[in-house]
Design a protein around this motif. Structure first.
Motif, PDB file in Angstrom:
ATOM      1  N   TYR A   1      -9.921   1.486   3.858  1.00 54.24           N
ATOM      2  CA  TYR A   1     -10.209   2.328   5.024  1.00 54.24           C
ATOM      3  C   TYR A   1      -9.281   3.530   5.050  1.00 54.24           C
ATOM      4  CZ  TYR A   1     -11.646  -2.418   6.189  1.00 54.24           C
ATOM      5  OH  TYR A   1     -12.173  -3.679   6.135  1.00 54.24           O
ATOM      6  N   TRP A   2      -9.799   4.616   5.557  1.00 55.47           N
ATOM      7  CA  TRP A   2      -8.986   5.798   5.834  1.00 55.47           C
ATOM      8  C   TRP A   2      -9.055   6.091   7.332  1.00 55.47           C
ATOM      9  CZ3 TRP A   2      -5.632   8.320   2.769  1.00 55.47           C
ATOM     10  CH2 TRP A   2      -5.738   8.138   1.385  1.00 55.47           C
ATOM     11  N   TYR A   3      -7.864   6.400   7.894  1.00 57.80           N
ATOM     12  CA  TYR A   3      -7.751   6.731   9.310  1.00 57.80           C
ATOM     13  C   TYR A   3      -6.994   8.048   9.444  1.00 57.80           C
ATOM     14  CZ  TYR A   3      -8.987   1.886  10.425  1.00 57.80           C
ATOM     15  OH  TYR A   3      -9.627   0.691  10.537  1.00 57.80           O
ATOM     16  N   ARG A   4      -7.254   8.683  10.555  1.00 51.78           N
ATOM     17  CA  ARG A   4      -6.521   9.895  10.927  1.00 51.78           C
ATOM     18  C   ARG A   4      -5.796   9.624  12.239  1.00 51.78           C
ATOM     19  NH1 ARG A   4      -8.391  16.130  11.721  1.00 51.78           N
ATOM     20  NH2 ARG A   4      -6.946  16.609  13.423  1.00 51.78           N
ATOM     21  N   GLN A   5      -4.576  10.152  12.342  1.00 53.48           N
ATOM     22  CA  GLN A   5      -3.820  10.036  13.589  1.00 53.48           C
ATOM     23  C   GLN A   5      -3.212  11.382  13.940  1.00 53.48           C
ATOM     24  OE1 GLN A   5      -0.347   7.384  13.727  1.00 53.48           O
ATOM     25  NE2 GLN A   5      -0.993   6.701  15.761  1.00 53.48           N
ATOM     26  N   ASP A   6      -3.558  11.894  15.110  1.00 49.14           N
ATOM     27  CA  ASP A   6      -2.949  13.107  15.631  1.00 49.14           C
ATOM     28  C   ASP A   6      -1.681  12.722  16.389  1.00 49.14           C
ATOM     29  OD1 ASP A   6      -6.215  13.904  15.870  1.00 49.14           O
ATOM     30  OD2 ASP A   6      -4.843  15.344  14.947  1.00 49.14           O
ATOM     31  N   PRO A   7      -0.724  13.639  16.484  1.00 45.74           N
ATOM     32  CA  PRO A   7       0.555  13.310  17.142  1.00 45.74           C
ATOM     33  C   PRO A   7       0.346  12.759  18.545  1.00 45.74           C
ATOM     34  CG  PRO A   7       0.707  15.420  16.031  1.00 45.74           C
ATOM     35  CD  PRO A   7      -0.734  15.009  15.936  1.00 45.74           C
TER      36      PRO A   7
ATOM     37  N   GLY B   1       1.397   6.526   5.399  1.00 48.26           N
ATOM     38  CA  GLY B   1       0.842   7.736   5.982  1.00 48.26           C
ATOM     39  C   GLY B   1       1.222   8.981   5.201  1.00 48.26           C
ATOM     40  N   THR B   2       0.323   9.957   5.228  1.00 49.34           N
ATOM     41  CA  THR B   2       0.589  11.277   4.666  1.00 49.34           C
ATOM     42  C   THR B   2       0.488  12.278   5.801  1.00 49.34           C
ATOM     43  OG1 THR B   2      -0.290  10.740   2.480  1.00 49.34           O
ATOM     44  CG2 THR B   2      -0.234  13.072   3.102  1.00 49.34           C
ATOM     45  N   SER B   3       1.582  12.933   6.086  1.00 49.62           N
ATOM     46  CA  SER B   3       1.613  13.927   7.162  1.00 49.62           C
ATOM     47  C   SER B   3       1.191  15.268   6.586  1.00 49.62           C
ATOM     48  CB  SER B   3       3.017  14.008   7.758  1.00 49.62           C
ATOM     49  OG  SER B   3       3.055  14.995   8.758  1.00 49.62           O
TER      50      SER B   3
ATOM     51  N   VAL C   1       0.865  -1.178   0.000  1.00 50.43           N
ATOM     52  CA  VAL C   1       0.000   0.000   0.000  1.00 50.43           C
ATOM     53  C   VAL C   1       0.900   1.226   0.000  1.00 50.43           C
ATOM     54  CG1 VAL C   1      -1.840   1.221   1.192  1.00 50.43           C
ATOM     55  CG2 VAL C   1      -1.760  -1.276   1.276  1.00 50.43           C
ATOM     56  N   GLU C   2       0.707   2.076  -0.974  1.00 45.27           N
ATOM     57  CA  GLU C   2       1.531   3.274  -1.098  1.00 45.27           C
ATOM     58  C   GLU C   2       0.654   4.522  -1.006  1.00 45.27           C
ATOM     59  OE1 GLU C   2       4.995   1.484  -4.036  1.00 45.27           O
ATOM     60  OE2 GLU C   2       3.354   2.648  -4.885  1.00 45.27           O
ATOM     61  N   GLN C   3       1.237   5.568  -0.476  1.00 40.88           N
ATOM     62  CA  GLN C   3       0.537   6.838  -0.395  1.00 40.88           C
ATOM     63  C   GLN C   3       1.396   7.935  -1.006  1.00 40.88           C
ATOM     64  OE1 GLN C   3      -1.174   5.926   3.993  1.00 40.88           O
ATOM     65  NE2 GLN C   3      -1.614   7.992   3.259  1.00 40.88           N
ATOM     66  N   ASN C   4       0.700   8.918  -1.547  1.00 37.99           N
ATOM     67  CA  ASN C   4       1.386  10.033  -2.212  1.00 37.99           C
ATOM     68  C   ASN C   4       0.565  11.301  -2.028  1.00 37.99           C
ATOM     69  OD1 ASN C   4       3.091  11.464  -3.987  1.00 37.99           O
ATOM     70  ND2 ASN C   4       1.734  10.994  -5.685  1.00 37.99           N
ATOM     71  N   PRO C   5       1.140  12.377  -1.514  1.00 43.74           N
ATOM     72  CA  PRO C   5       2.521  12.498  -1.045  1.00 43.74           C
ATOM     73  C   PRO C   5       2.667  11.961   0.378  1.00 43.74           C
ATOM     74  CG  PRO C   5       1.398  14.573  -0.743  1.00 43.74           C
ATOM     75  CD  PRO C   5       0.402  13.640  -1.388  1.00 43.74           C
ATOM     76  N   LEU C   6       3.895  11.850   0.838  1.00 47.46           N
ATOM     77  CA  LEU C   6       4.139  11.430   2.217  1.00 47.46           C
ATOM     78  C   LEU C   6       4.080  12.632   3.158  1.00 47.46           C
ATOM     79  CD1 LEU C   6       7.049   8.871   1.761  1.00 47.46           C
ATOM     80  CD2 LEU C   6       4.579   8.452   1.844  1.00 47.46           C
ATOM     81  N   PHE C   7       4.422  13.787   2.639  1.00 47.45           N
ATOM     82  CA  PHE C   7       4.369  15.013   3.427  1.00 47.45           C
ATOM     83  C   PHE C   7       3.656  16.074   2.593  1.00 47.45           C
ATOM     84  CE2 PHE C   7       7.072  13.599   6.811  1.00 47.45           C
ATOM     85  CZ  PHE C   7       7.921  12.685   6.214  1.00 47.45           C
TER      86      PHE C   7
ATOM     87  N   ALA D   1      -2.754  16.569  10.571  1.00 51.04           N
ATOM     88  CA  ALA D   1      -2.661  15.233  11.176  1.00 51.04           C
ATOM     89  C   ALA D   1      -1.965  14.332  10.162  1.00 51.04           C
ATOM     90  CB  ALA D   1      -4.049  14.682  11.494  1.00 51.04           C
ATOM     91  N   THR D   2      -1.806  13.065  10.528  1.00 49.66           N
ATOM     92  CA  THR D   2      -1.313  12.078   9.571  1.00 49.66           C
ATOM     93  C   THR D   2      -2.483  11.215   9.143  1.00 49.66           C
ATOM     94  OG1 THR D   2       0.892  12.057  10.539  1.00 49.66           O
ATOM     95  CG2 THR D   2       0.287  10.182   9.177  1.00 49.66           C
ATOM     96  N   TYR D   3      -2.603  10.993   7.852  1.00 47.86           N
ATOM     97  CA  TYR D   3      -3.714  10.236   7.287  1.00 47.86           C
ATOM     98  C   TYR D   3      -3.181   8.930   6.699  1.00 47.86           C
ATOM     99  CZ  TYR D   3      -6.385  14.461   7.949  1.00 47.86           C
ATOM    100  OH  TYR D   3      -7.006  15.537   8.528  1.00 47.86           O
ATOM    101  N   PHE D   4      -3.816   7.851   7.099  1.00 46.40           N
ATOM    102  CA  PHE D   4      -3.428   6.523   6.623  1.00 46.40           C
ATOM    103  C   PHE D   4      -4.564   5.900   5.834  1.00 46.40           C
ATOM    104  CE2 PHE D   4       0.467   5.880   8.964  1.00 46.40           C
ATOM    105  CZ  PHE D   4       0.307   6.611  10.129  1.00 46.40           C
TER     106      PHE D   4
END
Lengths: 109, 120
Positions: free
Chosen positions: A33-39, A102-104, A4-10, A85-88
């Motif tokens: 699925y899409w998830y969000r992660q806060d620091p 993840g994309t930060s 699984v790849e994401q673009n962009p990473l940042f 946030a970071t999105y996965f």
């Protein structure tokens, strides 16, 4: 092996702008699925996309799934700081779920 | 209702020590997952339980890692003879229906807050 790849990473974007995050995966799957992660926090479920052509929207975020292209997009409309946030994205494979890197996202004034 | 809880939230271990990490899933959730998340990376699958049965443990990185869920509710992830490379956040997630069940009834995973393990 499922990748699984994401673009962009940042991603650094200005408030009010639009942008799209891309998620590609390497083997057949009919859901994503899409998830969000806060620091320093755990993962929060944003969207469950269950079929080809599925589109879901919540506030300024809209996710879509194209199973034939093995591609999902997460579109951000008129970004606000709270979206930082970071999105996965994540794809199920039998008994496991494979996450992208993840994309930060940083939304700046 | 209560979400997924994990304990301890933080654990510091000396290299070579054994540690045990606990996960309390949402009541009634059949499926339980463990993940390892290194700093700046996405969660990596470790293992999956359906009730008390461990159906997939292919992600456990070595035989020092062991997980159990003897009564189909609480789960424990044990790491023996910890190494520095074991330092990470360990996340637990639960879901309602059996994970293999296809179709729109499938539920998403609900994640716990994680246990941050630091091995010195």
């Amino acid at each position: 092996e499922l990748k699984v790849e994401q673009n962009p990473l940042f991603l650094s974007m200005q408030e009010g702008k639009n942008y799209t995050i891309y998620c590609n995966y390497s083997t057949t799957s009919d859901r994503l699925y899409w998830y969000r992660q806060d620091p320093g926090k755990s993962l929060e479920s944003l969207f469950v996309l269950l079929s080809n052509g599925a589109v879901k929207q919540e506030g300024r975020l809209m996710a879509s799934l194209d199973t034939k292209a093995r591609l999902s997009t997460l579109h951000i409309t008129a970004a606000v700081h709270d979206l930082s946030a970071t999105y996965f994205c994540a794809v199920p494979l039998y008994d496991k779920v494979i996450f992208g890197p993840g994309t930060s996202l940083s939304v700046i004034p | 209702g209560a979400g997924v809880s994990q304990s301890p939230r933080y654990k510091v271990a000396k290299r070579g020590q054994d540690v045990a990490l606990r996960c309390d899933p949402i009541s009634g959730h059949v499926s339980l997952f463990w993940y390892q998340q290194a700093l700046g990376q996405g969660p990596e699958f470790l293992t999956y339980f359906q009730n008390e049965a461990q159906l997939d443990k292919s992600g456990l990185p070595s035989d020092r890692f062991f997980a159990e869920r003897p009564e189909g509710s609480v789960s424990t992830l044990k790491i023996q003879r910890t190494q520095q490379e074991d330092s990470a956040v360990y996340l637990c997630a639960s879901a309602s229906p059996p994970f293999r069940l296809a179709g729109p009834r499938f539920d998403t995973q609900y994640f716990g807050p994680g246990t941050r393990l630091t091995v010195l």
